[in-house]
Design a protein around this motif. Structure first.
Motif, PDB file in Angstrom:
ATOM      1  N   THR A  15      23.783 -32.664 -57.232  1.00 43.32           N
ATOM      2  CA  THR A  15      25.233 -32.617 -57.177  1.00 43.32           C
ATOM      3  C   THR A  15      25.616 -31.313 -56.489  1.00 43.32           C
ATOM      4  OG1 THR A  15      25.378 -31.547 -59.322  1.00 43.32           O
ATOM      5  CG2 THR A  15      25.491 -33.947 -59.296  1.00 43.32           C
ATOM      6  N   TYR A  16      26.708 -31.364 -55.788  1.00 41.21           N
ATOM      7  CA  TYR A  16      27.143 -30.208 -55.023  1.00 41.21           C
ATOM      8  C   TYR A  16      28.512 -29.794 -55.513  1.00 41.21           C
ATOM      9  CZ  TYR A  16      23.472 -31.953 -52.028  1.00 41.21           C
ATOM     10  OH  TYR A  16      22.270 -32.397 -51.555  1.00 41.21           O
ATOM     11  N   GLY A  17      28.634 -28.573 -55.931  1.00 46.56           N
ATOM     12  CA  GLY A  17      29.900 -28.090 -56.438  1.00 46.56           C
ATOM     13  C   GLY A  17      30.467 -27.005 -55.563  1.00 46.56           C
ATOM     14  N   ILE A  18      30.920 -25.939 -56.217  1.00 45.80           N
ATOM     15  CA  ILE A  18      31.539 -24.815 -55.529  1.00 45.80           C
ATOM     16  C   ILE A  18      30.795 -23.556 -55.927  1.00 45.80           C
ATOM     17  CG2 ILE A  18      33.670 -23.515 -55.206  1.00 45.80           C
ATOM     18  CD1 ILE A  18      35.207 -26.006 -56.091  1.00 45.80           C
ATOM     19  N   SER A  19      30.410 -22.748 -54.942  1.00 38.55           N
ATOM     20  CA  SER A  19      29.804 -21.438 -55.202  1.00 38.55           C
ATOM     21  C   SER A  19      30.851 -20.362 -54.948  1.00 38.55           C
ATOM     22  CB  SER A  19      28.614 -21.183 -54.274  1.00 38.55           C
ATOM     23  OG  SER A  19      27.560 -22.033 -54.599  1.00 38.55           O
ATOM     24  N   PHE A  20      30.769 -19.266 -55.694  1.00 38.37           N
ATOM     25  CA  PHE A  20      31.692 -18.146 -55.531  1.00 38.37           C
ATOM     26  C   PHE A  20      30.928 -16.890 -55.160  1.00 38.37           C
ATOM     27  CE2 PHE A  20      33.956 -21.109 -58.129  1.00 38.37           C
ATOM     28  CZ  PHE A  20      35.264 -20.992 -57.702  1.00 38.37           C
ATOM     29  N   TYR A  21      31.443 -16.183 -54.179  1.00 40.52           N
ATOM     30  CA  TYR A  21      30.879 -14.905 -53.746  1.00 40.52           C
ATOM     31  C   TYR A  21      31.977 -13.867 -53.784  1.00 40.52           C
ATOM     32  CZ  TYR A  21      26.598 -17.047 -52.002  1.00 40.52           C
ATOM     33  OH  TYR A  21      25.392 -17.692 -51.909  1.00 40.52           O
ATOM     34  N   LEU A  22      31.718 -12.729 -54.420  1.00 40.56           N
ATOM     35  CA  LEU A  22      32.638 -11.595 -54.407  1.00 40.56           C
ATOM     36  C   LEU A  22      31.992 -10.495 -53.594  1.00 40.56           C
ATOM     37  CD1 LEU A  22      35.139 -10.015 -55.287  1.00 40.56           C
ATOM     38  CD2 LEU A  22      33.923  -9.393 -57.366  1.00 40.56           C
ATOM     39  N   ASN A  23      32.642 -10.138 -52.506  1.00 41.04           N
ATOM     40  CA  ASN A  23      32.118  -9.088 -51.618  1.00 41.04           C
ATOM     41  C   ASN A  23      30.672  -9.367 -51.232  1.00 41.04           C
ATOM     42  OD1 ASN A  23      34.602  -7.903 -51.936  1.00 41.04           O
ATOM     43  ND2 ASN A  23      33.894  -6.345 -53.342  1.00 41.04           N
ATOM     44  N   ASP A  24      30.386 -10.600 -50.850  1.00 40.32           N
ATOM     45  CA  ASP A  24      29.079 -11.067 -50.370  1.00 40.32           C
ATOM     46  C   ASP A  24      27.998 -11.118 -51.447  1.00 40.32           C
ATOM     47  OD1 ASP A  24      30.149 -11.463 -47.855  1.00 40.32           O
ATOM     48  OD2 ASP A  24      29.499  -9.529 -47.101  1.00 40.32           O
ATOM     49  N   LYS A  25      28.370 -11.023 -52.725  1.00 37.80           N
ATOM     50  CA  LYS A  25      27.396 -11.162 -53.809  1.00 37.80           C
ATOM     51  C   LYS A  25      27.768 -12.384 -54.627  1.00 37.80           C
ATOM     52  CE  LYS A  25      26.219  -6.354 -54.061  1.00 37.80           C
ATOM     53  NZ  LYS A  25      26.617  -5.085 -54.595  1.00 37.80           N
ATOM     54  N   LYS A  26      26.786 -13.269 -54.863  1.00 33.60           N
ATOM     55  CA  LYS A  26      27.050 -14.508 -55.573  1.00 33.60           C
ATOM     56  C   LYS A  26      27.384 -14.248 -57.039  1.00 33.60           C
ATOM     57  CE  LYS A  26      25.480 -19.158 -56.323  1.00 33.60           C
ATOM     58  NZ  LYS A  26      24.558 -20.196 -55.994  1.00 33.60           N
ATOM     59  N   ILE A  27      28.426 -14.914 -57.512  1.00 33.98           N
ATOM     60  CA  ILE A  27      28.815 -14.843 -58.922  1.00 33.98           C
ATOM     61  C   ILE A  27      27.957 -15.853 -59.674  1.00 33.98           C
ATOM     62  CG2 ILE A  27      30.692 -15.161 -60.575  1.00 33.98           C
ATOM     63  CD1 ILE A  27      31.065 -12.783 -58.639  1.00 33.98           C
ATOM     64  N   THR A  28      27.170 -15.379 -60.614  1.00 32.74           N
ATOM     65  CA  THR A  28      26.271 -16.275 -61.349  1.00 32.74           C
ATOM     66  C   THR A  28      26.605 -16.357 -62.829  1.00 32.74           C
ATOM     67  OG1 THR A  28      24.698 -14.468 -61.639  1.00 32.74           O
ATOM     68  CG2 THR A  28      24.354 -15.928 -59.750  1.00 32.74           C
ATOM     69  N   THR A  29      27.400 -15.433 -63.333  1.00 33.06           N
ATOM     70  CA  THR A  29      27.737 -15.465 -64.761  1.00 33.06           C
ATOM     71  C   THR A  29      29.234 -15.677 -64.931  1.00 33.06           C
ATOM     72  OG1 THR A  29      27.996 -13.070 -64.809  1.00 33.06           O
ATOM     73  CG2 THR A  29      25.842 -13.932 -65.389  1.00 33.06           C
ATOM     74  N   ASP A  30      29.595 -16.415 -65.942  1.00 32.99           N
ATOM     75  CA  ASP A  30      30.977 -16.661 -66.328  1.00 32.99           C
ATOM     76  C   ASP A  30      31.856 -17.091 -65.151  1.00 32.99           C
ATOM     77  OD1 ASP A  30      33.055 -17.009 -68.016  1.00 32.99           O
ATOM     78  OD2 ASP A  30      33.280 -14.914 -68.577  1.00 32.99           O
TER      79      ASP A  30
END
Length: 179
Positions: free
Chosen positions: A111-126
Motif C-alpha cells: 500500500t502506498y500512503g504519504i511520507s513526510f519530510y521536514l527540512n529533508d529529513k523523513k518524519i518517522t515518529t508520531d
C-alpha cells in the motif's frame, strides 16, 4: 457582538478544516458495490445500494475502501485515496476487485500512503501529530509531490510525499535552487 464575531471566526476555521469526499464504489463487473466500507482512520461509513458514499476527511488523510465478496476462495483487494488537495469537496470513484485468497496470502500487497519530510529529513515518529502541525500552518511552507517528481535521494515508496520546510531552512537551501 464581539462574542458572535469570535464564534463565527472559529466556526469558519473548524468547518474549513473538514473536506467532504464523496463518490461511488463499483465491483469488477462495473456494478454498484453496496455496503462497501469507506474509512478515514477515525470513522467509517458504508456505501448505499447504488454504491454512493460521503465521508468527512482532513488534509493528508488516507481513505480506505474495502468490502466483502460472496465468491468462495476470494478476497477483496482494498483501494485507497490520499487527500492531498485542500479543497472543500472532492469526488473519488473506485472499483474494488476480488483476488484469490491463497494468492493474497503468498504475495505482499503493497500500500502506498504519504511520507513526510521536514527540512529533508523523513518524519518517522508520531506522524499524526506532525500532520496536525502542517494542517495548522505551523511551518513556513510545504510542497506535495508524486513519486515521479521526487529527487533520487528520497525514497519513492509513497504515492505522495510532503516536503515541509521551516523558514530558515527554506531560505538557505531551497529558495536559491528553485530559481
Amino acid at each position: 457582538m464581539t462574542r458572535i464575531t469570535i464564534f463565527l471566526f472559529f466556526f469558519t476555521l473548524s468547518t474549513m478544516a473538514q473536506i467532504i469526499v464523496s463518490g461511488r464504489v463499483f465491483d469488477e463487473k462495473k456494478k454498484p458495490f453496496p455496503t462497501a466500507i469507506v474509512s478515514n482512520g477515525r470513522e467509517k461509513v458504508y456505501t448505499d445500494a447504488q454504491g454512493n458514499y460521503t465521508i468527512q476527511a482532513k488534509l493528508f488523510d488516507i481513505l480506505y475502501f474495502d468490502g466483502e465478496t460472496k465468491l468462495k476462495g476470494r478476497k477483496i483487494k482494498y483501494e485507497e485515496y490520499c487527500v492531498v488537495e485542500n479543497t472543500p469537496h472532492q469526488e473519488f470513484n473506485t472499483t474494488l476487485y476480488s483476488i484469490l485468497w491463497h494468492k493474497c496470502e503468498r504475495e505482499t500487497i503493497c500500500t502506498y500512503g504519504i511520507s513526510f519530510y521536514l527540512n529533508d529529513k523523513k518524519i518517522t515518529t508520531d506522524k499524526e501529530a506532525f500532520k496536525e502541525h502542517v494542517r495548522n500552518g505551523e511551518f513556513y511552507t510545504y510542497e506535495i509531490r508524486t513519486c515521479n517528481e521526487l529527487p533520487e535521494t528520497i525514497e519513492k515508496l509513497s504515492r505522495y510525499t510532503v516536503l515541509v520546510y521551516t523558514e530558515d531552512y527554506y531560505n538557505q537551501h531551497i529558495k536559491d535552487k528553485q530559481k
